[in-house]
Scaffold this motif. Structure first.
Motif, PDB file in Angstrom:
ATOM      1  N   MET A  86      45.400  17.693  13.493  1.00 56.49           N
ATOM      2  CA  MET A  86      45.082  17.470  14.903  1.00 56.49           C
ATOM      3  C   MET A  86      44.337  18.666  15.480  1.00 56.49           C
ATOM      4  O   MET A  86      43.299  18.527  16.139  1.00 56.49           O
ATOM      5  CB  MET A  86      46.385  17.214  15.679  1.00 56.49           C
ATOM      6  N   LYS A  87      44.831  19.858  15.239  1.00 54.86           N
ATOM      7  CA  LYS A  87      44.210  21.065  15.803  1.00 54.86           C
ATOM      8  C   LYS A  87      42.797  21.266  15.254  1.00 54.86           C
ATOM      9  O   LYS A  87      41.908  21.758  15.970  1.00 54.86           O
ATOM     10  CB  LYS A  87      45.070  22.286  15.477  1.00 54.86           C
ATOM     11  N   SER A  88      42.572  20.878  14.003  1.00 54.86           N
ATOM     12  CA  SER A  88      41.262  21.072  13.386  1.00 54.86           C
ATOM     13  C   SER A  88      40.347  19.863  13.535  1.00 54.86           C
ATOM     14  O   SER A  88      39.214  19.880  13.034  1.00 54.86           O
ATOM     15  CB  SER A  88      41.427  21.421  11.892  1.00 54.86           C
ATOM     16  N   GLY A  89      40.832  18.812  14.213  1.00 58.26           N
ATOM     17  CA  GLY A  89      39.986  17.668  14.518  1.00 58.26           C
ATOM     18  C   GLY A  89      39.757  16.711  13.375  1.00 58.26           C
ATOM     19  O   GLY A  89      38.764  15.979  13.355  1.00 58.26           O
ATOM     20  N   ASN A  90      40.684  16.671  12.404  1.00 52.24           N
ATOM     21  CA  ASN A  90      40.545  15.785  11.248  1.00 52.24           C
ATOM     22  C   ASN A  90      41.468  14.579  11.360  1.00 52.24           C
ATOM     23  O   ASN A  90      42.627  14.711  11.767  1.00 52.24           O
ATOM     24  CB  ASN A  90      40.899  16.545   9.963  1.00 52.24           C
ATOM     25  N   ALA A  91      40.963  13.402  10.985  1.00 50.06           N
ATOM     26  CA  ALA A  91      41.813  12.217  10.873  1.00 50.06           C
ATOM     27  C   ALA A  91      42.594  12.294   9.568  1.00 50.06           C
ATOM     28  O   ALA A  91      42.157  12.927   8.600  1.00 50.06           O
ATOM     29  CB  ALA A  91      40.978  10.949  10.920  1.00 50.06           C
ATOM     30  N   LEU A  92      43.730  11.610   9.537  1.00 45.41           N
ATOM     31  CA  LEU A  92      44.688  11.838   8.463  1.00 45.41           C
ATOM     32  C   LEU A  92      45.251  10.533   7.924  1.00 45.41           C
ATOM     33  O   LEU A  92      45.663   9.657   8.676  1.00 45.41           O
ATOM     34  CB  LEU A  92      45.835  12.705   9.010  1.00 45.41           C
ATOM     35  N   LEU A  93      45.268  10.429   6.590  1.00 47.00           N
ATOM     36  CA  LEU A  93      45.979   9.360   5.892  1.00 47.00           C
ATOM     37  C   LEU A  93      47.119  10.025   5.123  1.00 47.00           C
ATOM     38  O   LEU A  93      46.870  10.902   4.285  1.00 47.00           O
ATOM     39  CB  LEU A  93      45.050   8.623   4.930  1.00 47.00           C
ATOM     40  N   ALA A 110      45.127   5.516  17.618  1.00 43.33           N
ATOM     41  CA  ALA A 110      46.287   5.475  16.729  1.00 43.33           C
ATOM     42  C   ALA A 110      45.892   5.769  15.286  1.00 43.33           C
ATOM     43  O   ALA A 110      46.697   6.282  14.496  1.00 43.33           O
ATOM     44  CB  ALA A 110      46.959   4.103  16.815  1.00 43.33           C
ATOM     45  N   ASP A 111      44.640   5.470  14.935  1.00 46.77           N
ATOM     46  CA  ASP A 111      44.187   5.651  13.560  1.00 46.77           C
ATOM     47  C   ASP A 111      43.925   7.115  13.203  1.00 46.77           C
ATOM     48  O   ASP A 111      43.530   7.410  12.077  1.00 46.77           O
ATOM     49  CB  ASP A 111      42.922   4.833  13.316  1.00 46.77           C
ATOM     50  N   CYS A 112      44.131   8.034  14.143  1.00 47.69           N
ATOM     51  CA  CYS A 112      44.022   9.456  13.816  1.00 47.69           C
ATOM     52  C   CYS A 112      45.030   9.852  12.741  1.00 47.69           C
ATOM     53  O   CYS A 112      44.778  10.756  11.938  1.00 47.69           O
ATOM     54  CB  CYS A 112      44.245  10.320  15.055  1.00 47.69           C
ATOM     55  N   ILE A 113      46.207   9.203  12.753  1.00 52.19           N
ATOM     56  CA  ILE A 113      47.233   9.454  11.738  1.00 52.19           C
ATOM     57  C   ILE A 113      47.751   8.109  11.258  1.00 52.19           C
ATOM     58  O   ILE A 113      48.355   7.355  12.030  1.00 52.19           O
ATOM     59  CB  ILE A 113      48.400  10.293  12.291  1.00 52.19           C
ATOM     60  N   GLN A 114      47.526   7.797  10.004  1.00 52.09           N
ATOM     61  CA  GLN A 114      47.997   6.541   9.433  1.00 52.09           C
ATOM     62  C   GLN A 114      48.884   6.812   8.226  1.00 52.09           C
ATOM     63  O   GLN A 114      48.548   7.644   7.380  1.00 52.09           O
ATOM     64  CB  GLN A 114      46.827   5.661   8.986  1.00 52.09           C
ATOM     65  N   GLY A 115      50.007   6.126   8.167  1.00 53.73           N
ATOM     66  CA  GLY A 115      50.871   6.193   6.992  1.00 53.73           C
ATOM     67  C   GLY A 115      50.451   5.148   5.984  1.00 53.73           C
ATOM     68  O   GLY A 115      50.045   4.040   6.348  1.00 53.73           O
ATOM     69  N   VAL A 116      50.548   5.493   4.702  1.00 57.11           N
ATOM     70  CA  VAL A 116      50.172   4.589   3.621  1.00 57.11           C
ATOM     71  C   VAL A 116      51.322   4.508   2.640  1.00 57.11           C
ATOM     72  O   VAL A 116      51.934   5.529   2.308  1.00 57.11           O
ATOM     73  CB  VAL A 116      48.907   5.110   2.889  1.00 57.11           C
ATOM     74  N   ASP A 117      51.625   3.297   2.164  1.00 57.53           N
ATOM     75  CA  ASP A 117      52.725   3.103   1.211  1.00 57.53           C
ATOM     76  C   ASP A 117      52.215   2.469  -0.073  1.00 57.53           C
ATOM     77  O   ASP A 117      51.291   1.654  -0.053  1.00 57.53           O
ATOM     78  CB  ASP A 117      53.817   2.206   1.807  1.00 57.53           C
ATOM     79  N   ARG A 148      38.692   2.804   9.480  1.00 56.90           N
ATOM     80  CA  ARG A 148      39.309   3.115  10.774  1.00 56.90           C
ATOM     81  C   ARG A 148      39.602   4.604  10.899  1.00 56.90           C
ATOM     82  O   ARG A 148      39.497   5.190  11.977  1.00 56.90           O
ATOM     83  CB  ARG A 148      40.573   2.273  10.968  1.00 56.90           C
ATOM     84  N   ALA A 149      39.986   5.215   9.783  1.00 60.12           N
ATOM     85  CA  ALA A 149      40.198   6.670   9.796  1.00 60.12           C
ATOM     86  C   ALA A 149      38.892   7.401  10.087  1.00 60.12           C
ATOM     87  O   ALA A 149      38.861   8.376  10.845  1.00 60.12           O
ATOM     88  CB  ALA A 149      40.773   7.127   8.457  1.00 60.12           C
ATOM     89  N   ARG A 150      37.789   6.915   9.503  1.00 59.39           N
ATOM     90  CA  ARG A 150      36.486   7.532   9.756  1.00 59.39           C
ATOM     91  C   ARG A 150      36.106   7.412  11.239  1.00 59.39           C
ATOM     92  O   ARG A 150      35.638   8.376  11.853  1.00 59.39           O
ATOM     93  CB  ARG A 150      35.422   6.876   8.875  1.00 59.39           C
ATOM     94  N   ALA A 151      36.331   6.227  11.815  1.00 57.36           N
ATOM     95  CA  ALA A 151      36.016   6.035  13.239  1.00 57.36           C
ATOM     96  C   ALA A 151      36.860   6.954  14.109  1.00 57.36           C
ATOM     97  O   ALA A 151      36.379   7.541  15.083  1.00 57.36           O
ATOM     98  CB  ALA A 151      36.224   4.577  13.625  1.00 57.36           C
ATOM     99  N   ALA A 152      38.147   7.106  13.758  1.00 58.25           N
ATOM    100  CA  ALA A 152      39.033   7.989  14.518  1.00 58.25           C
ATOM    101  C   ALA A 152      38.586   9.440  14.387  1.00 58.25           C
ATOM    102  O   ALA A 152      38.635  10.211  15.346  1.00 58.25           O
ATOM    103  CB  ALA A 152      40.468   7.834  14.029  1.00 58.25           C
ATOM    104  N   ALA A 153      38.137   9.822  13.195  1.00 56.53           N
ATOM    105  CA  ALA A 153      37.675  11.197  12.977  1.00 56.53           C
ATOM    106  C   ALA A 153      36.474  11.520  13.849  1.00 56.53           C
ATOM    107  O   ALA A 153      36.340  12.640  14.350  1.00 56.53           O
ATOM    108  CB  ALA A 153      37.324  11.401  11.500  1.00 56.53           C
TER     109      ALA A 153
END
Length: 462
Positions: free
Chosen positions: A143-150, A179-186, A13-18
């Protein structure tokens, strides 16, 4: 426990958002950053309350010996730190778009042109201890550089991290981004699974202890950007202005001793040891818990109740407190050798009024940041004008030092032709095409590239 399949889905999902985020305009990215600010401000009370709960739990853990005091100091995200967070987002908004910049423009042959343009890396996995504000700084840069984030924050800041990520998720929804542009992981298990997702995750950036960074590097095939230690040194030369040296060394050590850019090693030329060290000790008189580990030449000139003899291992130590290793060093050449042998390649400074000596130091010290007459504490993306940083890199490829927007883009090459083939450049001399390889002027961004039908008319520099 998160299964391997679940973590693979998170990475997918992060890849798709990226792929979506990499194609959005500067206007949309800046609107998202403005929305970050609004939602953080609107949720400030809840965020600071969550942070207070984390701080209270962490304080109890410090008293029980379960958490280091240096980690505790990094947890706070209230008051002035929250304000600095918002200021950092403003700085990032005001920076130019790092994506779509043309860094190389070459007329290969008549009607055949090549451009190197910046583009996002893709999917970033950030693993960080304490410092919940780092999550927002990194998210703004991503966000500014266009990267998705975990984002995987430390358990000691779990409530703070959740509140901050929730605010940014609401901002993403407001501007219509996935929403998957930024995902929190625990959880450690989740991280272990993500570190195997090299098909979908492009770069891992760990921020934290030596142990954390080394464990991440050992556990993943994904490229890792970061630094394991912050063993920073200041060398006070025989030609130093000693009052200036005191000011710089006090700041380098005590302005925030838990930071990776604080001074851990003080090197002093023998000619100024007797005059400088008492001045330095006096400058530290108001600071608590100051301790020196000094060689035999320095011992007599430092407070006896705060000083003990040094051993070689002290000069490889990242203390992260008000303890420091102190040594006499005979010359700038010896200082350079010491730093390149004992240091971690992070940040070093020389204090001297001799420009030639300073130039030698700056040229030959093999660290990401080298300073003349300035505190090591300046090694920071915010202070460099990057708005923030995703971390400090001591790597020797791609990005080095504080990593801001430029460190979060890579390159792709665009070629424009008109039916050109490699075969056109071989065969009889009179028939084959010729390579020109001339610089194309006036193309700074991808929007400046002429229509393909006009490429032959680009201005070239022979």
């Amino acid at each position: 426990r998160r299964s391997s399949a679940q973590m693979e889905d998170v990475a997918k999902r992060a890849r798709a958002a990226a792929q979506v985020l990499g194609g959005v305009s500067l206007e949309v990215k800046n609107k998202a950053l403005e929305a970050f600010k609004r939602h953080l401000v609107a949720g400030r009370a809840a965020i600071e309350e969550a942070n207070a709960q984390d701080m209270a739990a962490a304080e109890a853990a410090v008293k029980e010996g379960k958490l280091s005091s240096s980690l505790f100091k990094r947890l706070d995200v209230s008051g002035a730190k929250f304000d600095a967070l918002l200021t950092g987002i403003d700085q990032i908004i005001n920076l130019p778009d790092p994506v779509g910049q043309i860094t190389y423009a070459n007329k290969v042959s008549e009607g055949l042109n090549l451009y190197r343009m910046t583009c996002p890396i893709g999917v970033l996995l950030i693993i960080y201890e304490a410092r919940p504000d780092a999550g927002v700084q990194i998210a703004a840069l991503a966000m500014k550089s266009g990267n998705a984030l975990l984002l995987k924050g430390g358990k000691e800041a779990q409530k703070s991290n959740a509140a901050l990520i929730s605010a940014m998720a609401a901002a993403l929804a407001e501007v219509g981004l996935p929403a998957d542009c930024i995902q929190g992981v625990d959880g450690r298990t989740a991280v272990a699974e993500l570190l195997s997702q090299d098909k979908y995750i492009d770069l891992v950036i760990p921020r934290g202890s030596n142990e954390l960074v080394k464990s991440i590097k050992d556990a993943s095939r994904i490229p890792v950007l970061g630094h394991a230690d912050g063993i920073c040194a200041v060398y006070v030369d025989e030609h130093a202005d000693l009052e200036k040296a005191v000011k710089i060394c006090v700041d380098s050590k005590t302005q925030y001793c838990a930071a990776c850019n604080s001074m851990e090693t003080l090197l002093v030329h023998p000619k100024v040891v007797e005059a400088f060290l008492p001045m330095f000790a006096a400058g530290l008189a108001s600071k608590e818990d100051v301790h020196f580990k000094a060689d035999s030449n320095c011992l007599p000139h430092l407070p006896a109740d705060k000083t003990q003899p040094s051993v070689e291992a002290d000069f490889f130590e990242e203390f992260c407190c008000h303890t420091m290793a102190v040594r006499t060093i005979e010359s700038v050449d010896a200082a350079i050798t010491h730093i390149n042998t004992h240091g971690s390649g992070h940040t070093e400074s020389i204090v001297t009024e001799d420009k030639s000596v300073a130039d030698t130091f700056l040229r030959r010290v093999d660290s990401a940041n080298v300073y003349h007459n300035a505190s090591t504490r300046f090694a920071d993306g915010f202070r460099y004008g990057f708005g923030a940083e995703v971390g400090i890199s001591t790597n020797r490829i791609h990005a080095r030092g504080p990593v801001g927007l430029e460190g979060l883009v890579i390159y792709k090459y665009r070629m424009y032709g008109d039916g050109h083939t490699v075969a056109d450049f071989s065969g009889p001399e009179e028939k084959r095409r010729k390579f020109v390889h001339s610089k194309i002027e006036g193309v700074k961004r991808v929007e400046d590239i002429p229509d393909s039908i006009n490429l032959a008319h680009c201005s070239v520099k022979n």
